[in-house]
Design an enzyme around this catalytic site. Sequence first.
Site, PDB file in Angstrom:
ATOM      1  N   GLN A  73      17.436  13.664 -14.223  1.00  8.06           N
ATOM      2  CA  GLN A  73      17.867  12.500 -14.764  1.00  8.06           C
ATOM      3  C   GLN A  73      19.251  12.146 -15.010  1.00  8.06           C
ATOM      4  OE1 GLN A  73      15.305  14.970 -18.388  1.00  8.06           O
ATOM      5  NE2 GLN A  73      16.465  13.251 -19.225  1.00  8.06           N
TER       6      GLN A  73
ATOM      7  N   PHE B 276      12.041  15.365 -20.204  1.00 14.29           N
ATOM      8  CA  PHE B 276      12.049  15.465 -21.673  1.00 14.29           C
ATOM      9  C   PHE B 276      13.570  16.040 -22.055  1.00 14.29           C
ATOM     10  CE2 PHE B 276       7.716  16.429 -20.490  1.00 14.29           C
ATOM     11  CZ  PHE B 276       7.206  15.156 -20.991  1.00 14.29           C
TER      12      PHE B 276
ATOM     13  N   GLU C 183      18.174  16.621 -17.381  1.00 11.00           N
ATOM     14  CA  GLU C 183      19.665  15.917 -17.707  1.00 11.00           C
ATOM     15  C   GLU C 183      20.502  16.638 -17.045  1.00 11.00           C
ATOM     16  OE1 GLU C 183      22.113  14.051 -21.192  1.00 11.00           O
ATOM     17  OE2 GLU C 183      20.357  14.626 -21.835  1.00 11.00           O
TER      18      GLU C 183
ATOM     19  N   ARG D 117      24.642  15.981 -32.517  1.00 11.97           N
ATOM     20  CA  ARG D 117      23.472  15.121 -33.098  1.00 11.97           C
ATOM     21  C   ARG D 117      22.626  15.673 -34.421  1.00 11.97           C
ATOM     22  NH1 ARG D 117      20.760  10.329 -31.455  1.00 11.97           N
ATOM     23  NH2 ARG D 117      21.924   9.843 -29.767  1.00 11.97           N
TER      24      ARG D 117
ATOM     25  N   ARG E 166      14.237  16.334 -25.881  1.00 16.69           N
ATOM     26  CA  ARG E 166      13.676  15.264 -26.600  1.00 16.69           C
ATOM     27  C   ARG E 166      13.949  15.235 -28.190  1.00 16.69           C
ATOM     28  NH1 ARG E 166       7.414  13.062 -25.338  1.00 16.69           N
ATOM     29  NH2 ARG E 166       8.059  10.625 -25.585  1.00 16.69           N
TER      30      ARG E 166
ATOM     31  N   THR F 138      25.918   9.756 -28.404  1.00 21.03           N
ATOM     32  CA  THR F 138      27.082   9.769 -29.399  1.00 21.03           C
ATOM     33  C   THR F 138      28.206  10.025 -28.621  1.00 21.03           C
ATOM     34  OG1 THR F 138      26.528  12.124 -29.444  1.00 21.03           O
ATOM     35  CG2 THR F 138      25.564  10.787 -31.128  1.00 21.03           C
TER      36      THR F 138
ATOM     37  N   ALA G 164      18.755   9.961 -24.051  1.00 19.69           N
ATOM     38  CA  ALA G 164      19.254   9.373 -25.535  1.00 19.69           C
ATOM     39  C   ALA G 164      18.591   8.424 -25.901  1.00 19.69           C
ATOM     40  CB  ALA G 164      20.805   9.141 -25.484  1.00 19.69           C
TER      41      ALA G 164
ATOM     42  N   GLU H  11      12.388   9.069 -28.362  1.00 18.76           N
ATOM     43  CA  GLU H  11      12.544  10.232 -28.796  1.00 18.76           C
ATOM     44  C   GLU H  11      12.248  10.277 -30.331  1.00 18.76           C
ATOM     45  OE1 GLU H  11      16.542  12.497 -27.608  1.00 18.76           O
ATOM     46  OE2 GLU H  11      16.936  10.313 -27.656  1.00 18.76           O
TER      47      GLU H  11
END
Length: 778
Positions: free
Chosen positions: A215, A246, A250, A328, A360, A458, A527, A730
């Site tokens: 990702q 998912f 990443e 988060r 996710r 974020t 995100a 998400e």
Amino acid sequence: MYKDKSNNQLESKLEDVNTSLKHSIKNMDSYTHVRGESLYVDDVNIRQGTFHAVVFDSPKAHGKIKSIDYSKAEALEGVERIFTYKDIPGENEIGGIIADEPLFAEDDVHFWGMPIALIVAETEFIARQARQLIKIDIDELPVITTAKQAKAKGSFINAPRSFSIGNTEKAFADCEYVFEGETFSNGQEHLYIEAQGAYAEPLENGNIKITSSTQGPTAVQATTARVLGVAMHKIEIDVTRLGGGFGGKEDQATPWAVMAALATFHLNQSVKLVLNRHDDLRMTGKRHPYESSYKIGLSKDLKILAYQAEFLQNSGAAADLSPAIAERTLFHATNSYYVPNVTTTVLSCKTNLPPNTAFRGFGGPQGMFVIESAIAKAAHEIGVPSRAIQEANLLDENDTFSYGQIAKQVEAKNSWNSAKSVYHLETLEQEVEAFNRVNKIFKKGMALMPITFGISFTNTPMNHARALVHIYLDGSVGISTAAVEMGQGVNTKMMQIAADVFSIPIDKIKIETTNTTRVANTSPSAASSTADLNGKATLMACNTLVDRLKAVASEDLQVSEKDIILKNEFVYINDLKSDLSWTELISKAMLKRVALTENAHYATPEIHFDKTIEKGHPFAYHVYGTAIITATVDCIRGTYEFDSVKMVHDYGKSMSEGIDLGQVEGALVQGIGWMTMEEIAYSHEGKLLSNALSTYKVPDIFSVPKNVETIPLETEGHDQAILKSKAVGEPPLMYGIGAYFALQNAIKAFNPNYNLKFHAPMTPEKVLMSLYEKQEHN
């Protein structure tokens, strides 16, 4: 590069263009998926002489390596070479946020499954045979598997983070009701259909191309360059699509690509590394388990006046993305509610599990589960339904979140009231009560789950994207962005944007692979921001190209540019069709030496966050929604079914209703799985026990709710969402949290002595024990 001069103006125009296309378009990958023609890493046509690699990993969770004997493995016919940390020309470090994760273990191992070496052989089978021949002796050390154990021993990834607003201690003193409790939410295996993998091939002049299932192509590029000790321009990352991500690809797609590149660097030959399912399950991190405690205070009229929570995040053996995920959690600790006095703290606890990672929701679901548990506890003790407290505290316009952002375009009450009205909530409640009065063996439970989820990375600097758009001589179009297609339909949305702007058929548009040579310095596809960021950049590039083409058409037709529009592959003048077609216009532009390529850059405006004071405006906008979940429990067996999930969801102005609906339903089922059946289990020694689909249950067709309904919330959308179509990846997962409380309410209907627990997932075993437990004072 061009700035977004007329982006908003163009977006408003596009609302009236190709309306039927916007609502009927299907995922353009569906055809090749169904026919088995879609290409993934394992489908790459490998070069002659390609080697295959297998990872040798730690058979213990914590200890010092006393000795490793590779001799028998190296002697096996067909084995080319075994690589360890000693073969790394650059840095043995792959940590992103914190530099605390080696590519290969050196003297110590910190989790069961930690990579120690890479076996490269003529075939994967030979490499796996060789792995069995390696002998390792480890002097074992104490193993930490839970966050509470880590806290007790002072084992942390980094310093704790806290958000606060108001004065909670003073507010608690003024509360009519105060309740405290603990919660646990377990991890979750990503179980993407395509396992982790990469294919590295040598190019000329020492360059390396990696086809990766990632990702985050730039993260793979940068980390590979660091480990190999070369500049980033020597490394090219290419991604066609992922067979699911998912969040699990990443950050954690990186090591496998780096390992393959390391072998290619030394051997000057292509190397393929694709994990099998058992290796993937053992070596990779999951959604973070959380052990949390809360304190909630309410007024007599059920207003939440104060809320405190401490979140113990089980980060695993290295940071990975844990600090960002922890952050988060704080951002979403109060979910859809306005609470004037809040103190929340998160501790990222270092344990001897594989480094846990993005999944996710990215920490948001764990935070929301805690406040929903606190509300359920308060409602039970006070003797009111949970929805009474939920409804009394929903966010309103201009309320302030604990991190300082002022809530704007708030749809919390709108979605809640719409769900109550359109689904006839009172009737549903009466049906549940009537069923429970006449049934002894089966009991129903119902719960409502509101969601409020912020959209943006974020980490503010990550909120940017680029798009490279070519118009070719024949009028066809090629588009490159940083967006990685992983089943969410983002490629289709990028094509749709170009088709709308140029007013040409979608079959004249091609989305290129995601490639670091064409689009550099990218943020990952994560995100829920991929369509917004890359879509806005694509929109800007197409907009600029249209302006140039209008200038050409204006000169050719001797009319004002403001009277020209592109429509149905022709130039129109004041809504009258001219003789100048799209392809003829492109030809004329080429003859006039007009650039038919544009590279646009988009950066989300307005957002900011100051971590020194933990205040700011981190989100471009929020997504809202409400779900009503009904479950039926078999009180003899402890098994259950979900009768229905009825959602009112905030899509904004959806640009692709079919794709978005698929995302809502998929996220919902994944959330239900996390809350009810997907139970990650490790032994006390740190060995993964839920290491196969025979020991790890995921939702199948029989687990899906019998009836799933989704109604779009009536809303104007948001300007910072692409074409006012809000992010959808998400937020709907959090509806699954309501499944836990629906089951809990069914248990309470059968067993009035049930002592509320908040220990997810709510497996059938836990349901059965809860149905027949007796409280101690009884």
